[in-house]
Design a protein around this motif. Structure first.
Motif, PDB file in Angstrom:
ATOM      1  N   SER A  28     -22.166   2.889   2.283  1.00 29.56           N
ATOM      2  CA  SER A  28     -21.427   1.903   1.482  1.00 29.56           C
ATOM      3  C   SER A  28     -22.182   1.538   0.210  1.00 29.56           C
ATOM      4  O   SER A  28     -23.381   1.801   0.089  1.00 29.56           O
ATOM      5  CB  SER A  28     -21.223   0.623   2.312  1.00 29.56           C
ATOM      6  OG  SER A  28     -22.475   0.004   2.573  1.00 29.56           O
ATOM      7  N   TRP A  30     -22.865  -1.437  -0.591  1.00 30.70           N
ATOM      8  CA  TRP A  30     -23.848  -2.434  -0.179  1.00 30.70           C
ATOM      9  C   TRP A  30     -25.140  -1.763   0.300  1.00 30.70           C
ATOM     10  O   TRP A  30     -26.247  -2.183  -0.064  1.00 30.70           O
ATOM     11  CB  TRP A  30     -23.280  -3.334   0.935  1.00 30.70           C
ATOM     12  CG  TRP A  30     -24.247  -4.408   1.279  1.00 30.70           C
ATOM     13  CD1 TRP A  30     -24.368  -5.627   0.670  1.00 30.70           C
ATOM     14  CD2 TRP A  30     -25.308  -4.322   2.223  1.00 30.70           C
ATOM     15  NE1 TRP A  30     -25.440  -6.302   1.200  1.00 30.70           N
ATOM     16  CE2 TRP A  30     -26.024  -5.531   2.156  1.00 30.70           C
ATOM     17  CE3 TRP A  30     -25.721  -3.345   3.138  1.00 30.70           C
ATOM     18  CZ2 TRP A  30     -27.137  -5.799   2.955  1.00 30.70           C
ATOM     19  CZ3 TRP A  30     -26.829  -3.594   3.944  1.00 30.70           C
ATOM     20  CH2 TRP A  30     -27.525  -4.816   3.852  1.00 30.70           C
ATOM     21  N   ASP A 104     -30.661  -6.345   8.389  1.00 32.78           N
ATOM     22  CA  ASP A 104     -29.198  -6.475   8.323  1.00 32.78           C
ATOM     23  C   ASP A 104     -28.390  -6.208   9.589  1.00 32.78           C
ATOM     24  O   ASP A 104     -27.272  -6.678   9.704  1.00 32.78           O
ATOM     25  CB  ASP A 104     -28.606  -5.716   7.103  1.00 32.78           C
ATOM     26  CG  ASP A 104     -28.672  -4.192   7.165  1.00 32.78           C
ATOM     27  OD1 ASP A 104     -29.629  -3.614   6.616  1.00 32.78           O
ATOM     28  OD2 ASP A 104     -27.758  -3.591   7.744  1.00 32.78           O
ATOM     29  N   ARG A 105     -28.896  -5.414  10.524  1.00 31.78           N
ATOM     30  CA  ARG A 105     -28.186  -5.220  11.802  1.00 31.78           C
ATOM     31  C   ARG A 105     -29.120  -5.585  12.953  1.00 31.78           C
ATOM     32  O   ARG A 105     -30.332  -5.488  12.810  1.00 31.78           O
ATOM     33  CB  ARG A 105     -27.739  -3.756  11.965  1.00 31.78           C
ATOM     34  CG  ARG A 105     -26.706  -3.347  10.948  1.00 31.78           C
ATOM     35  CD  ARG A 105     -26.127  -1.964  11.227  1.00 31.78           C
ATOM     36  NE  ARG A 105     -25.269  -1.583  10.114  1.00 31.78           N
ATOM     37  CZ  ARG A 105     -24.593  -0.442  10.039  1.00 31.78           C
ATOM     38  NH1 ARG A 105     -24.679   0.451  11.024  1.00 31.78           N
ATOM     39  NH2 ARG A 105     -23.829  -0.193   8.996  1.00 31.78           N
ATOM     40  N   LEU A 122     -23.535 -12.456  11.443  1.00 25.30           N
ATOM     41  CA  LEU A 122     -22.435 -11.484  11.362  1.00 25.30           C
ATOM     42  C   LEU A 122     -21.157 -12.002  12.027  1.00 25.30           C
ATOM     43  O   LEU A 122     -20.050 -11.658  11.603  1.00 25.30           O
ATOM     44  CB  LEU A 122     -22.879 -10.160  11.995  1.00 25.30           C
ATOM     45  CG  LEU A 122     -24.063  -9.460  11.298  1.00 25.30           C
ATOM     46  CD1 LEU A 122     -24.737  -8.466  12.239  1.00 25.30           C
ATOM     47  CD2 LEU A 122     -23.601  -8.739  10.034  1.00 25.30           C
ATOM     48  N   PRO A 155     -22.759  -5.203  13.249  1.00 25.66           N
ATOM     49  CA  PRO A 155     -21.748  -5.848  12.393  1.00 25.66           C
ATOM     50  C   PRO A 155     -20.316  -5.538  12.834  1.00 25.66           C
ATOM     51  O   PRO A 155     -19.436  -6.400  12.691  1.00 25.66           O
ATOM     52  CB  PRO A 155     -22.041  -5.301  10.987  1.00 25.66           C
ATOM     53  CG  PRO A 155     -22.975  -4.168  11.161  1.00 25.66           C
ATOM     54  CD  PRO A 155     -23.687  -4.370  12.455  1.00 25.66           C
ATOM     55  N   ARG A 159     -18.408  -8.844  13.685  1.00 28.67           N
ATOM     56  CA  ARG A 159     -17.346  -9.189  12.728  1.00 28.67           C
ATOM     57  C   ARG A 159     -15.982  -9.133  13.396  1.00 28.67           C
ATOM     58  O   ARG A 159     -15.077  -9.887  13.025  1.00 28.67           O
ATOM     59  CB  ARG A 159     -17.426  -8.263  11.500  1.00 28.67           C
ATOM     60  CG  ARG A 159     -18.620  -8.578  10.624  1.00 28.67           C
ATOM     61  CD  ARG A 159     -18.845  -7.564   9.525  1.00 28.67           C
ATOM     62  NE  ARG A 159     -20.020  -7.942   8.724  1.00 28.67           N
ATOM     63  CZ  ARG A 159     -20.560  -7.174   7.786  1.00 28.67           C
ATOM     64  NH1 ARG A 159     -20.048  -5.983   7.506  1.00 28.67           N
ATOM     65  NH2 ARG A 159     -21.617  -7.597   7.115  1.00 28.67           N
ATOM     66  N   PHE A 183     -17.323   2.198   7.897  1.00 26.40           N
ATOM     67  CA  PHE A 183     -17.921   1.509   6.749  1.00 26.40           C
ATOM     68  C   PHE A 183     -17.830   2.316   5.448  1.00 26.40           C
ATOM     69  O   PHE A 183     -18.511   1.994   4.471  1.00 26.40           O
ATOM     70  CB  PHE A 183     -19.396   1.143   7.004  1.00 26.40           C
ATOM     71  CG  PHE A 183     -19.616  -0.086   7.848  1.00 26.40           C
ATOM     72  CD1 PHE A 183     -18.972  -1.276   7.554  1.00 26.40           C
ATOM     73  CD2 PHE A 183     -20.497  -0.064   8.930  1.00 26.40           C
ATOM     74  CE1 PHE A 183     -19.196  -2.418   8.315  1.00 26.40           C
ATOM     75  CE2 PHE A 183     -20.728  -1.211   9.697  1.00 26.40           C
ATOM     76  CZ  PHE A 183     -20.079  -2.381   9.395  1.00 26.40           C
ATOM     77  N   ASN A 212     -15.946  -4.119   5.875  1.00 30.70           N
ATOM     78  CA  ASN A 212     -16.709  -4.146   4.618  1.00 30.70           C
ATOM     79  C   ASN A 212     -15.788  -3.835   3.439  1.00 30.70           C
ATOM     80  O   ASN A 212     -14.650  -3.367   3.599  1.00 30.70           O
ATOM     81  CB  ASN A 212     -17.966  -3.261   4.661  1.00 30.70           C
ATOM     82  CG  ASN A 212     -17.702  -1.788   4.434  1.00 30.70           C
ATOM     83  OD1 ASN A 212     -16.558  -1.337   4.457  1.00 30.70           O
ATOM     84  ND2 ASN A 212     -18.771  -1.018   4.223  1.00 30.70           N
ATOM     85  N   LEU A 260     -22.713 -10.730   1.188  1.00 31.71           N
ATOM     86  CA  LEU A 260     -23.902 -10.345   1.944  1.00 31.71           C
ATOM     87  C   LEU A 260     -24.948  -9.926   0.919  1.00 31.71           C
ATOM     88  O   LEU A 260     -24.718  -9.007   0.129  1.00 31.71           O
ATOM     89  CB  LEU A 260     -23.554  -9.143   2.838  1.00 31.71           C
ATOM     90  CG  LEU A 260     -24.680  -8.560   3.687  1.00 31.71           C
ATOM     91  CD1 LEU A 260     -25.081  -9.537   4.787  1.00 31.71           C
ATOM     92  CD2 LEU A 260     -24.271  -7.230   4.298  1.00 31.71           C
TER      93      LEU A 260
HETATM   94  O1  GYE Z   1     -21.790  -4.886   5.562  1.00 34.37           O
HETATM   95  C1  GYE Z   1     -21.841  -2.536   5.339  1.00 34.37           C
HETATM   96  C2  GYE Z   1     -22.917  -1.597   5.644  1.00 34.37           C
HETATM   97  O2  GYE Z   1     -25.202  -3.564   8.242  1.00 34.37           O
HETATM   98  C3  GYE Z   1     -24.342  -5.639   7.648  1.00 34.37           C
HETATM   99  O3  GYE Z   1     -23.550  -2.099   6.793  1.00 34.37           O
HETATM  100  C4  GYE Z   1     -24.537  -4.236   7.220  1.00 34.37           C
HETATM  101  C5  GYE Z   1     -23.274  -3.474   6.877  1.00 34.37           C
HETATM  102  C6  GYE Z   1     -22.621  -3.795   5.551  1.00 34.37           C
HETATM  103  O4  GYE Z   1     -22.727  -0.316   5.477  1.00 34.37           O
HETATM  104  O5  GYE Z   1     -21.304  -2.367   4.089  1.00 34.37           O
END
Ligand code: GYE
Length: 311
Positions: A28, A30, A104-105, A122, A155, A159, A183, A212, A260
């Motif tokens: 992504s 992000w 992030d995860r 999350l 996530p 989510r 994603f 996402n 995020l």
């Molecule tokens: O939101 C998404 C990515 O791990 C929270 O991973 C993250 C997510 C993020 O690829 O865009």
């Protein structure tokens, strides 16, 4: 003399830190920004960052961590692609006295196997997205389609749950289809096409919830190609706040996103520096903010503010 000084610096630990980073991939916008920001933060702090791209595969991440341990790095950053299956390799890092910081995860492992985890709440992100829909849906029954993140990733699990918690008790909102788009933009587009086909067009779909922004952006394309108006005929709510979703909002094609930050490395390096200085243990979870943005928030200004940040 210079060699002597260099050796003295090494033996007193004054030399730059070496930190391994096992990144998931580049699924992504992000994720790409997180990679860029992490490299920039490392450089600014004089950290020798060893970067490994796992191309979405947990086995590659496990191999990377083992290699970092063999190299004797000072610490490891891990963005874990899925939540389960980390116990053994985290134990190996712990045995070697190498602190691991999750980015992030989350993982399902016991929290004594890592130093700290930097990330957003999350579940809360899903709740914010769901609450936005509760507050903004048109009158009457609202049939929702959901694009989930990578199966088994924290996530995707959180989510999904957060959104369901927010719409619970609102009997006029129903999730009618739910599938992973991994994603990615292409995944979002493909799955949205199949949703539209299965629903006999878009008339019966009131909203899309995407885990996402990238999947939302792919879906927006599919919706347009089907001759339907995203942002109006089908409301679009997603998560990340990447620059392109603000453009889509400015065009009226997307409605809301939950931000995020891609800067998970800043707080991670801060925690590691403090830990290495005097063994001070950070909290097990360092939480980043989750702000909601809508079309009312000057999306072009938000786009401009983010477009050069490595997305
Ligand atoms: O939101 C998404 C990515 O791990 C929270 O991973 C993250 C997510 C993020 O690829 O865009």
């Amino acid at each position: 003399l210079m060699l002597g000084a260099a050796l003295a610096a090494l033996s007193t630990g004054v030399s730059a830190q070496t930190i391994g980073f096992s990144q998931i991939g580049s699924e992504s916008g992000w994720r790409a920004a997180e990679t860029t920001v992490t490299k920039q933060e490392a450089e600014a702090r004089g950290i020798d960052l060893r970067f490994s791209d796992a191309q979405q595969r947990q086995e590659n991440q496990i191999a990377a961590i083992r290699s970092f341990v063999a190299q004797g790095v000072d610490a490891i950053l891990l963005a874990p692609v899925v939540a389960t299956g980390w116990d053994s390799v985290l134990e190996e890092a712990k045995e070697a006295d190498i602190p691991v910081v999750l980015l992030d995860r989350k993982v399902d492992s016991s929290d004594d196997l890592y130093l700290t985890a930097v990330g957003s709440d999350l579940v809360h992100e899903g709740e914010v997205a769901g609450q936005w829909l509760v507050d903004n849906k048109p009158e009457g029954e609202c049939r929702v389609v959901e694009l989930q993140g990578t199966t088994g990733s924290s996530p995707a699990i959180d989510r999904a749950n957060g959104f369901r918690a927010a719409i619970e008790g609102h009997d006029d909102i129903e999730i009618v289809r739910s599938q992973t788009g991994d994603f990615t933009r292409s995944g979002g587009k493909e799955v949205m096409e199949s949703f539209l086909q299965a629903e006999g067009g878009g008339d019966n779909i009131c909203a899309l919830y995407a885990h996402n922004d990238d999947m939302a952006l792919g879906a927006i394309q599919a919706i347009k190609e089907a001759g339907i108006d995203p942002g109006d005929d089908i409301l679009i709510v997603s998560i990340d706040a990447v620059p392109d979703i603000f453009k889509a909002m400015a065009d009226g094609d997307a409605n809301a996103t939950v931000e995020l930050t891609p800067n998970m490395a800043g707080p991670a390096f801060d925690a590691l520096e403090a830990f290495m200085a005097d063994k001070s243990a950070p909290p097990k979870f360092i939480q980043t903010e989750s702000a909601l943005y809508t079309q009312a928030d000057d999306p072009m200004a938000e786009y401009e503010a983010r477009k050069d940040l490595g997305y």
